[in-house]
Design an enzyme around this catalytic site. Structure first.
Site, PDB file in Angstrom:
ATOM      1  N   TYR A   1      41.329  23.973  -4.378  1.00 54.50           N
ATOM      2  CA  TYR A   1      41.371  22.687  -5.087  1.00 54.50           C
ATOM      3  C   TYR A   1      42.095  22.868  -6.404  1.00 54.50           C
ATOM      4  O   TYR A   1      41.745  23.754  -7.199  1.00 54.50           O
ATOM      5  CB  TYR A   1      39.922  22.237  -5.316  1.00 54.50           C
ATOM      6  CG  TYR A   1      39.753  20.870  -5.918  1.00 54.50           C
ATOM      7  CD1 TYR A   1      40.425  19.767  -5.383  1.00 54.50           C
ATOM      8  CD2 TYR A   1      38.911  20.658  -7.001  1.00 54.50           C
ATOM      9  CE1 TYR A   1      40.258  18.502  -5.925  1.00 54.50           C
ATOM     10  CE2 TYR A   1      38.730  19.405  -7.538  1.00 54.50           C
ATOM     11  CZ  TYR A   1      39.409  18.325  -7.001  1.00 54.50           C
ATOM     12  OH  TYR A   1      39.232  17.073  -7.534  1.00 54.50           O
TER      13      TYR A   1
ATOM     14  N   ARG B   1       0.806  -1.218   0.000  1.00 56.25           N
ATOM     15  CA  ARG B   1       0.000   0.000   0.000  1.00 56.25           C
ATOM     16  C   ARG B   1       0.843   1.274   0.000  1.00 56.25           C
ATOM     17  O   ARG B   1       0.343   2.366  -0.223  1.00 56.25           O
ATOM     18  CB  ARG B   1      -0.952  -0.013   1.215  1.00 56.25           C
ATOM     19  CG  ARG B   1      -2.073  -1.011   1.072  1.00 56.25           C
ATOM     20  CD  ARG B   1      -2.776  -1.315   2.383  1.00 56.25           C
ATOM     21  NE  ARG B   1      -2.033  -2.267   3.212  1.00 56.25           N
ATOM     22  CZ  ARG B   1      -2.449  -2.716   4.408  1.00 56.25           C
ATOM     23  NH1 ARG B   1      -3.585  -2.288   4.907  1.00 56.25           N
ATOM     24  NH2 ARG B   1      -1.724  -3.573   5.080  1.00 56.25           N
TER      25      ARG B   1
ATOM     26  N   GLU C   1      -9.800 -10.706  11.851  1.00 50.85           N
ATOM     27  CA  GLU C   1      -9.258  -9.741  10.899  1.00 50.85           C
ATOM     28  C   GLU C   1     -10.388  -9.079  10.100  1.00 50.85           C
ATOM     29  O   GLU C   1     -11.458  -9.674   9.914  1.00 50.85           O
ATOM     30  CB  GLU C   1      -8.279 -10.448   9.951  1.00 50.85           C
ATOM     31  CG  GLU C   1      -6.974 -10.855  10.619  1.00 50.85           C
ATOM     32  CD  GLU C   1      -6.248  -9.684  11.262  1.00 50.85           C
ATOM     33  OE1 GLU C   1      -5.943  -8.714  10.567  1.00 50.85           O
ATOM     34  OE2 GLU C   1      -6.005  -9.738  12.485  1.00 50.85           O
TER      35      GLU C   1
ATOM     36  N   ASN D   1      39.055  41.046   7.854  1.00 49.55           N
ATOM     37  CA  ASN D   1      37.948  41.447   6.989  1.00 49.55           C
ATOM     38  C   ASN D   1      38.159  40.828   5.616  1.00 49.55           C
ATOM     39  O   ASN D   1      39.182  41.088   4.972  1.00 49.55           O
ATOM     40  CB  ASN D   1      37.884  42.966   6.888  1.00 49.55           C
ATOM     41  CG  ASN D   1      36.623  43.394   6.158  1.00 49.55           C
ATOM     42  OD1 ASN D   1      35.556  43.512   6.741  1.00 49.55           O
ATOM     43  ND2 ASN D   1      36.743  43.572   4.850  1.00 49.55           N
TER      44      ASN D   1
HETATM   45  C1  UD1 Z   1      -1.931  -6.598  11.481  1.00 46.10           C
HETATM   46  C2  UD1 Z   1      -2.791  -7.509  12.349  1.00 46.10           C
HETATM   47  C3  UD1 Z   1      -4.047  -6.748  12.748  1.00 46.10           C
HETATM   48  C4  UD1 Z   1      -3.682  -5.497  13.467  1.00 46.10           C
HETATM   49  C5  UD1 Z   1      -2.724  -4.645  12.645  1.00 46.10           C
HETATM   50  C6  UD1 Z   1      -2.188  -3.513  13.496  1.00 46.10           C
HETATM   51  C7  UD1 Z   1      -2.404  -9.827  11.667  1.00 46.10           C
HETATM   52  C8  UD1 Z   1      -2.901 -10.965  10.876  1.00 46.10           C
HETATM   53  N1  UD1 Z   1      -3.124  -8.703  11.617  1.00 46.10           N
HETATM   54  O1  UD1 Z   1      -2.625  -6.327  10.284  1.00 46.10           O
HETATM   55  O2  UD1 Z   1      -4.842  -7.584  13.606  1.00 46.10           O
HETATM   56  O3  UD1 Z   1      -4.850  -4.768  13.761  1.00 46.10           O
HETATM   57  O4  UD1 Z   1      -1.604  -5.416  12.209  1.00 46.10           O
HETATM   58  O5  UD1 Z   1      -1.358  -2.633  12.776  1.00 46.10           O
HETATM   59  O6  UD1 Z   1      -1.392  -9.957  12.331  1.00 46.10           O
HETATM   60  N2  UD1 Z   1       4.925  -8.929   8.232  1.00 46.10           N
HETATM   61  C9  UD1 Z   1       5.975  -9.822   8.076  1.00 46.10           C
HETATM   62  N3  UD1 Z   1       5.767 -10.951   7.358  1.00 46.10           N
HETATM   63  C10 UD1 Z   1       4.576 -11.249   6.779  1.00 46.10           C
HETATM   64  C11 UD1 Z   1       3.495 -10.334   6.941  1.00 46.10           C
HETATM   65  C12 UD1 Z   1       3.705  -9.168   7.688  1.00 46.10           C
HETATM   66  O7  UD1 Z   1       7.069  -9.594   8.574  1.00 46.10           O
HETATM   67  O8  UD1 Z   1       4.482 -12.315   6.153  1.00 46.10           O
HETATM   68  C13 UD1 Z   1       5.159  -7.698   9.023  1.00 46.10           C
HETATM   69  C14 UD1 Z   1       4.999  -6.423   8.218  1.00 46.10           C
HETATM   70  O9  UD1 Z   1       6.251  -6.006   7.679  1.00 46.10           O
HETATM   71  C15 UD1 Z   1       4.494  -5.441   9.251  1.00 46.10           C
HETATM   72  C16 UD1 Z   1       3.742  -6.308  10.241  1.00 46.10           C
HETATM   73  O10 UD1 Z   1       4.191  -7.623  10.046  1.00 46.10           O
HETATM   74  O11 UD1 Z   1       5.564  -4.811   9.912  1.00 46.10           O
HETATM   75  C17 UD1 Z   1       2.231  -6.214  10.068  1.00 46.10           C
HETATM   76  O12 UD1 Z   1       1.869  -6.658   8.772  1.00 46.10           O
HETATM   77  P1  UD1 Z   1       0.697  -5.976   7.944  1.00 46.10           P
HETATM   78  O13 UD1 Z   1       0.566  -6.687   6.663  1.00 46.10           O
HETATM   79  O14 UD1 Z   1       0.859  -4.512   7.911  1.00 46.10           O
HETATM   80  O15 UD1 Z   1      -0.557  -6.364   8.865  1.00 46.10           O
HETATM   81  P2  UD1 Z   1      -1.950  -5.604   8.979  1.00 46.10           P
HETATM   82  O16 UD1 Z   1      -2.809  -5.960   7.816  1.00 46.10           O
HETATM   83  O17 UD1 Z   1      -1.730  -4.181   9.267  1.00 46.10           O
HETATM   84 CA    CA Z   2       0.107  -2.823   9.262  1.00 45.14          CA
END
Ligand code: UD1
Ligand code: CA
Length: 460
Positions: free
Chosen positions: A383, A15, A150, A373
């Site tokens: 340079y 996003r 979710e 001054n």
């Molecule tokens: C997630 C939570 C949601 C919460 C929200 C808060 C889950 C399933 N959902 O949703 O309940 O309200 O955060 O901000 O956990 N990431 C990884 N590996 C992956 C997927 C994600 O490292 O395979 C990391 C992303 O880089 C990020 C974090 O996990 O830092 C959250 O992932 P993101 O996809 O943003 O989750 P949300 O849809 O925001």
């Molecule tokens: Ca997030």
């Protein structure tokens, strides 16, 4: 109990619509995930789960005390935590942080750890006006947390729940080792949701204790550029408030940016549109005019910085005046009472006490003494195309306007250099040195135009 921290930073952040991995986008001048690492540093061993743009993220943190875990495919937050578990002490408490939730305070993380130490699952939740996009907290009729649903899975009824998951939790490693392998990806995103362990906890008789945050801004996640901008402004407003509470006059709290650490003395005056970067220290009674950028510098008491001045890596003494439109580059020292004026560039140079370089000059790799001054338009030629050379100007020397000092060169104390001189040899003290062609006047000379007009007049 030993605490270990898992920071999730593998997601693509689609996003954000960017080539840069999401967790490296900057808030207040610092990568999102770095805010998290800075906050939790010292609480326990840090495992950073990287995946999308792993090389970039690892490079960014190469100097930090974190160990990297690679999540090759981004199969969800539960899968991400599972990748870290083989490296985690099974007797420890695991604090799970999200690399895209940068604003959480250390005390909040500590609160979650304390709950997990007590044996429960510590979960940080918050009530928010617009819960869109977040996981919803499901409680039973007695108010116990029994699950997280979710956004995509939620029923219409569940969508109206305004208590949401911040993503942060603290859980005993032994529970994670038991529950994570049982996660299923049979959901609308086809991902292993970490959030599903909450219902597992509840079903296994492990209490989930929700800590309810009070500040929505603290726990907000960054998923797109708009949220990033909103959080940046909120962050900067907080910084402006901190400065005002410390006694600074901030003309417009909405028009100041601090990307780093700004320390201030008493009675500092900050006009509109000033950007501070890195570590900047301002003494007492400093006045900064609109449009200035100040980075990694120490500014003494009573300094006046006039509009549109850029200062980087400099030490500025008491009662100095700089600008407007000056550029002060790294390695510059301006001694007390010095004056550097408009369209002057100074680099890796010391300008001595009460010396003046007021108009259109370049002073690079130079030692300028006291009460010197430097006239308008004078420059150091530091340079030669290969190497940089040094210019020394003695105390109370006078450099006439538009002089060119070809380094290496020494100008003695009290020397007087005539305007327009180009000097490549040392200039003795006291005397007048002048190096310019003498003026010549040709009497009776006529310009081609005058000649042509005369010729035309004699023909007719
Ligand atoms: C997630 C939570 C949601 C919460 C929200 C808060 C889950 C399933 N959902 O949703 O309940 O309200 O955060 O901000 O956990 N990431 C990884 N590996 C992956 C997927 C994600 O490292 O395979 C990391 C992303 O880089 C990020 C974090 O996990 O830092 C959250 O992932 P993101 O996809 O943003 O989750 P949300 O849809 O925001
Ligand atoms: Ca997030």
């Amino acid at each position: 109990m030993n605490v270990e921290i898992v920071v999730l930073a593998a997601g693509k952040g689609s996003r954000m619509k960017s080539k840069l991995p999401k967790v490296l986008h900057r808030l207040a001048g610092k990568a999102l995930a770095e805010h998290v690492v800075d906050t939790v540093e010292g609480l326990g061993k840090i495992h950073l789960v990287v995946g999308h743009g792993a090389n970039q993220v690892e490079d960014h943190f190469s100097e930090r005390a974190v160990s990297f875990v690679t999540q090759t495919e981004q199969l969800g937050t539960g899968h991400a935590v599972a990748q870290a578990m083989p490296n985690v002490d099974p007797e420890s408490i695991v604090l799970i942080c999200y690399g895209d939730v940068p604003g959480v305070r250390r005390e909040t993380y500590e609160g979650l750890i304390a709950i997990a130490e007590h044996g429960d699952v510590g979960l940080l939740t918050i009530r928010i006006k617009d819960p869109t996009g977040y996981g919803r907290i499901i409680r039973d009729e007695r108010g116990n947390v029994v699950g997280i649903v979710e956004q995509k899975e939620a029923t219409i009824e569940e969508l109206s729940i305004d208590e949401v998951n911040t993503g942060l939790m603290a859980v005993k490693a032994k529970y994670l080792n038991e529950w994570l392998p049982k996660l299923s990806a049979a959901n609308s995103k086809g991902e292993y949701y970490l959030t599903d362990i909450i219902s597992m906890a509840s079903n296994n008789g492990v209490k989930v204790t929700a800590m309810m945050g009070r500040d929505e801004k603290e726990v907000a996640g960054i998923n797109n550029k708009e949220q990033l901008a909103v959080m940046e402004r909120a962050w900067q407003l907080r910084e402006a408030r901190r400065l005002m509470q410390a006694g600074a006059t901030v003309i417009d709290p909405a028009r100041i940016d601090v990307r780093g650490t700004l320390k201030i003395g008493q009675d500092v005056f900050l006009d509109a549109n000033i950007l501070f970067e890195g570590l900047v220290v301002l003494g007492d009674d400093v006045q900064i005019a609109p449009g200035c950028v100040i980075r990694n510098s120490v500014i003494g008491n009573g300094v006046i910085i006039k509009p549109n001045t850029v200062i980087d890596g400099a030490t500025i003494g008491d009662d100095v005046s700089v600008g407007p439109f000056a550029r002060i580059r790294p390695g510059t020292v301006l001694a007390p009472d010095a004056q550097v004026g408009n369209f002057v560039e100074v680099k890796n140079a010391t300008i001595g006490q009460a010396s003046k370089v007021n108009h259109l000059s370049y002073i690079g790799d130079a030692e300028v003494g006291r009460k010197v001054n430097v006239g308008a338009g004078s420059i150091t030629c530091n340079y030669d195309g290969v190497k940089k050379h040094t210019t020394h100007i003695g105390d109370e020397a006078f450099i006439g306007s538009n002089s060119t000092l070809i380094a290496p060169i020494n100008v003695g104390d009290n020397a007087f250099v005539g305007a327009g001189s180009t000097l490549s040899k040392n200039v003795p003290a006291q005397d007048l040195t002048i190096a310019r062609a003498e003026a010549k006047t040709i009497t009776g000379w006529q310009s081609p135009l005058v000649k042509a007009q005369k010729a035309e007049a004699s023909e007719s």
